[in-house]
Design an enzyme around this catalytic site. Structure first.
Site, short mmCIF file in Angstrom:
data_model
loop_
_atom_site.label_atom_id
_atom_site.label_comp_id
_atom_site.label_asym_id
_atom_site.label_seq_id
_atom_site.Cartn_x
_atom_site.Cartn_y
_atom_site.Cartn_z
N ARG A 55 -15.89 29.05 -22.88
CA ARG A 55 -16.30 30.27 -22.18
C ARG A 55 -15.78 30.35 -20.74
O ARG A 55 -16.39 30.97 -19.88
CB ARG A 55 -17.82 30.43 -22.18
CG ARG A 55 -18.44 30.52 -23.58
CD ARG A 55 -17.95 31.75 -24.34
NE ARG A 55 -18.86 32.11 -25.40
CZ ARG A 55 -19.74 33.11 -25.32
NH1 ARG A 55 -19.79 33.87 -24.27
NH2 ARG A 55 -20.53 33.37 -26.32
N ARG A 76 -17.51 35.68 -17.28
CA ARG A 76 -18.29 36.18 -16.15
C ARG A 76 -18.45 35.27 -14.96
O ARG A 76 -18.88 35.71 -13.91
CB ARG A 76 -19.68 36.62 -16.66
CG ARG A 76 -19.59 37.85 -17.54
CD ARG A 76 -20.79 37.97 -18.42
NE ARG A 76 -20.85 36.81 -19.31
CZ ARG A 76 -21.82 36.58 -20.18
NH1 ARG A 76 -22.83 37.41 -20.25
NH2 ARG A 76 -21.79 35.53 -20.96
N ARG A 106 -13.18 43.67 -15.91
CA ARG A 106 -14.12 44.22 -16.89
C ARG A 106 -14.70 45.55 -16.43
O ARG A 106 -14.91 46.45 -17.24
CB ARG A 106 -15.24 43.21 -17.14
CG ARG A 106 -16.15 43.57 -18.30
CD ARG A 106 -17.20 42.49 -18.45
NE ARG A 106 -18.20 42.78 -19.44
CZ ARG A 106 -19.18 43.66 -19.28
NH1 ARG A 106 -19.25 44.36 -18.17
NH2 ARG A 106 -20.05 43.84 -20.24
N ASP A 139 -13.56 37.37 -29.13
CA ASP A 139 -14.90 36.92 -29.52
C ASP A 139 -14.88 36.54 -30.99
O ASP A 139 -14.05 37.04 -31.75
CB ASP A 139 -15.95 38.01 -29.28
CG ASP A 139 -17.36 37.40 -29.22
OD1 ASP A 139 -17.77 37.00 -28.12
OD2 ASP A 139 -18.02 37.30 -30.27
N TYR A 143 -24.58 36.19 -38.18
CA TYR A 143 -24.55 37.51 -37.53
C TYR A 143 -24.46 38.64 -38.56
O TYR A 143 -25.01 39.71 -38.37
CB TYR A 143 -23.39 37.59 -36.53
CG TYR A 143 -23.68 36.82 -35.26
CD1 TYR A 143 -24.57 37.32 -34.30
CD2 TYR A 143 -23.09 35.59 -35.02
CE1 TYR A 143 -24.85 36.61 -33.13
CE2 TYR A 143 -23.37 34.87 -33.86
CZ TYR A 143 -24.25 35.39 -32.93
OH TYR A 143 -24.53 34.68 -31.79
C1 LIG Z 1 -21.82 32.59 -30.62
C2 LIG Z 1 -20.54 33.07 -29.97
C3 LIG Z 1 -20.23 34.41 -29.60
N1 LIG Z 1 -18.97 34.41 -29.06
C4 LIG Z 1 -18.46 33.14 -29.03
C5 LIG Z 1 -19.43 32.29 -29.63
C6 LIG Z 1 -19.23 30.80 -29.90
C7 LIG Z 1 -19.37 29.97 -28.70
C8 LIG Z 1 -20.77 29.81 -28.19
O1 LIG Z 1 -21.64 29.34 -28.94
O2 LIG Z 1 -20.97 30.16 -27.03
C9 LIG Z 1 -17.14 32.67 -28.58
C10 LIG Z 1 -16.49 33.33 -27.44
N2 LIG Z 1 -16.85 34.49 -26.79
C11 LIG Z 1 -15.96 34.76 -25.80
C12 LIG Z 1 -14.94 33.78 -25.85
C13 LIG Z 1 -13.70 33.89 -24.97
C14 LIG Z 1 -12.95 32.75 -24.63
C15 LIG Z 1 -13.64 31.74 -23.73
O3 LIG Z 1 -13.55 31.87 -22.51
O4 LIG Z 1 -14.19 30.77 -24.26
C16 LIG Z 1 -15.27 32.87 -26.86
C17 LIG Z 1 -14.57 31.61 -27.32
C18 LIG Z 1 -16.00 35.88 -24.85
C19 LIG Z 1 -17.28 36.57 -24.60
N3 LIG Z 1 -18.24 36.94 -25.50
C20 LIG Z 1 -19.25 37.60 -24.88
C21 LIG Z 1 -18.93 37.69 -23.50
C22 LIG Z 1 -19.76 38.39 -22.46
C23 LIG Z 1 -19.47 39.84 -22.52
C24 LIG Z 1 -19.41 40.45 -21.17
O5 LIG Z 1 -18.37 40.34 -20.50
O6 LIG Z 1 -20.42 41.05 -20.83
C25 LIG Z 1 -17.71 37.04 -23.32
C26 LIG Z 1 -16.93 36.88 -22.05
C27 LIG Z 1 -20.45 38.19 -25.53
C28 LIG Z 1 -21.10 37.45 -26.62
N4 LIG Z 1 -20.47 36.98 -27.74
C29 LIG Z 1 -21.38 36.30 -28.53
C30 LIG Z 1 -22.65 36.40 -27.91
C31 LIG Z 1 -23.93 35.78 -28.45
C32 LIG Z 1 -22.47 37.13 -26.74
C33 LIG Z 1 -23.55 37.58 -25.79
C34 LIG Z 1 -24.02 36.47 -24.95
C35 LIG Z 1 -23.07 36.23 -23.83
O7 LIG Z 1 -22.85 37.19 -23.11
O8 LIG Z 1 -22.57 35.12 -23.72
C36 LIG Z 1 -21.07 35.63 -29.81
#
Ligand SMILES: Cc1c2[nH]c(c1CCC(=O)O)Cc1[nH]c(c(CCC(=O)O)c1C)Cc1[nH]c(c(CCC(=O)O)c1C)Cc1[nH]c(c(C)c1CCC(=O)O)C2
Length: 345
Positions: free
Chosen positions: A26, A30, A39, A76, A153
């Site tokens: 991640r 943010r 964003r 994602d 999901y």
């Molecule tokens: C379960 C899961 C998700 N997404 C992901 C997982 C597996 C990893 C983990 O367990 O953390 C994987 C993921 N999501 C995102 C990436 C990008 C690459 C990275 O930097 O790792 C990766 C590898 C961007 C994202 N995915 C998300 C954001 C935030 C969105 C925003 O910019 O508001 C980002 C940058 C949103 C997201 N996406 C998901 C959730 C539950 C959420 C909301 C919670 C949160 O905000 O973290 C599903």
């Protein structure tokens, strides 16, 4: 394109490296004000992820601003269910939400294996642009969710503390569950292969909800599908990160993949002895350590590096970096790995 820094690939292949490579799950997101600026120039996360030039830009930000040894493509795991016919929304401060979910055989008929080239072409395009702009500075990591986590999901439609609907489905509709998991797996294999074809140098499979399954179900409904993915990907190193899969470390040690990710509750020495000497391990600093002062971050990072030792280790956190962590604290972690790990050789 020749890579100038291939530490992470060599470490994943089990080769000796001058120091331990480091990146953060991640990292593209943010924590960086520069990410938030990009964003806010679009309608939200989904538009950003679907705009290849911008996705490439935020993918590269942590390489420039934090000094990590790998980029991970900005996307994602939920793009896969979307491409199979279940669109999602990203609700501010709440996370993902699917208006339609899978609950029956009739629902299953409404979805399909993704047509990766057209439905996920924007991710492949982002990978191509990123590779060009990285210009060989560091490798690019591609990724997908593990079938079990994606299944969660698709059944549940949103995050959940228990994922009890998804787990109920395994008991009430096991045949349908296997059908859906197989469809997700087939799409995931095609998708990861396309990412590699587009330029991804290695790939990671995220099983974020591994920890909610009992060991026997984890083997039947999760690991057997991860195994298919590992078997199908031959050209680049594969990392499997299964958060909370404490009872399945031995089986994971037998997966045909190069690297196993450890979460921060996994005991490093114990995991190494169960998984065996052959695989590379990734992780596993408690992400909350980055809330501490700089001195504590240094101490905890060094202790982690000491325990893993100087071989077959890729430094990372034990889960994704929390969005309210200060970039200077992340830099402290990265700099400590870089300066301290040569002494472990
Ligand atoms: C379960 C899961 C998700 N997404 C992901 C997982 C597996 C990893 C983990 O367990 O953390 C994987 C993921 N999501 C995102 C990436 C990008 C690459 C990275 O930097 O790792 C990766 C590898 C961007 C994202 N995915 C998300 C954001 C935030 C969105 C925003 O910019 O508001 C980002 C940058 C949103 C997201 N996406 C998901 C959730 C539950 C959420 C909301 C919670 C949160 O905000 O973290 C599903």
């Amino acid at each position: 394109m020749e890579l100038k820094n291939d530490l992470i690939l060599r470490a994943a292949r089990g080769e000796q490296t001058e120091r331990t490579p480091v990146w953060l799950m991640r990292q593209a997101g943010r924590i960086l004000p520069e990410y938030r600026a990009v964003r806010s120039s679009v309608s939200g996360f989904i538009e950003l992820a679907q705009t290849p030039e911008l996705a490439a830009e935020v993918t590269i930000q942590p390489v420039d601003l934090l000094g990590v040894d790998a980029a991970i493509i900005f996307s994602d795991i939920l793009v896969v269910p979307e491409a199979m016919g279940l669109p999602y929304e990203m609700v501010e401060k709440k996370g993902p939400w699917f208006p339609n979910t899978i609950d029956s055989a009739a629902d299953l008929k409404k979805i399909r294996p993704a047509d990766v080239a057209s439905d996920l072409g924007y991710v492949l395009e982002a990978i191509k642009i990123t590779k060009k702009e990285l210009n060989g500075r560091v490798p690019l990591i591609g990724f997908a969710g593990a079938p079990w986590t994606i299944f969660c999901y698709m059944i549940e439609g949103q995050g959940s503390k228990t994922f009890s609907k998804a787990r109920r489905f395994l008991y009430t509709e096991p045949a349908l569950a296997h059908q859906l998991l197989q469809m997700i797996t087939d799409t995931t294999i095609t998708y990861l292969k396309a990412q590699i074809e587009a330029g991804a140098d290695m790939v990671q499979v995220f099983d974020s909800w591994a920890g909610i399954l009992p060991d026997d179900h984890y083997e039947i409904f999760a690991l057997s599908y991860i195994r298919q993915i590992c078997e199908a990907i031959e050209d680049v190193p594969v990392t499997v990160f299964a958060k909370g899969a404490y009872g399945s470390l031995e089986s994971m040690g037998n997966l045909p993949c190069r690297t196993i990710g450890l979460d921060w509750n996994m005991d490093i020495k114990n995991a190494r002895s169960i998984i065996g000497a052959e695989k590379t391990l990734q992780g596993n600093l408690d992400p909350a350590v980055l809330y501490a002062d700089f001195k504590t971050i240094e101490e905890k990072t060094k202790a982690m590096l000491d325990t893993f030792g100087g071989e077959k280790h890729i430094a990372n956190l034990g889960h994704g970096v929390y969005p309210d962590i200060k970039p200077d604290k992340v830099k402290c972690f990265i700099e400590t790995v870089k300066s301290y790990s040569p002494s472990l050789r």
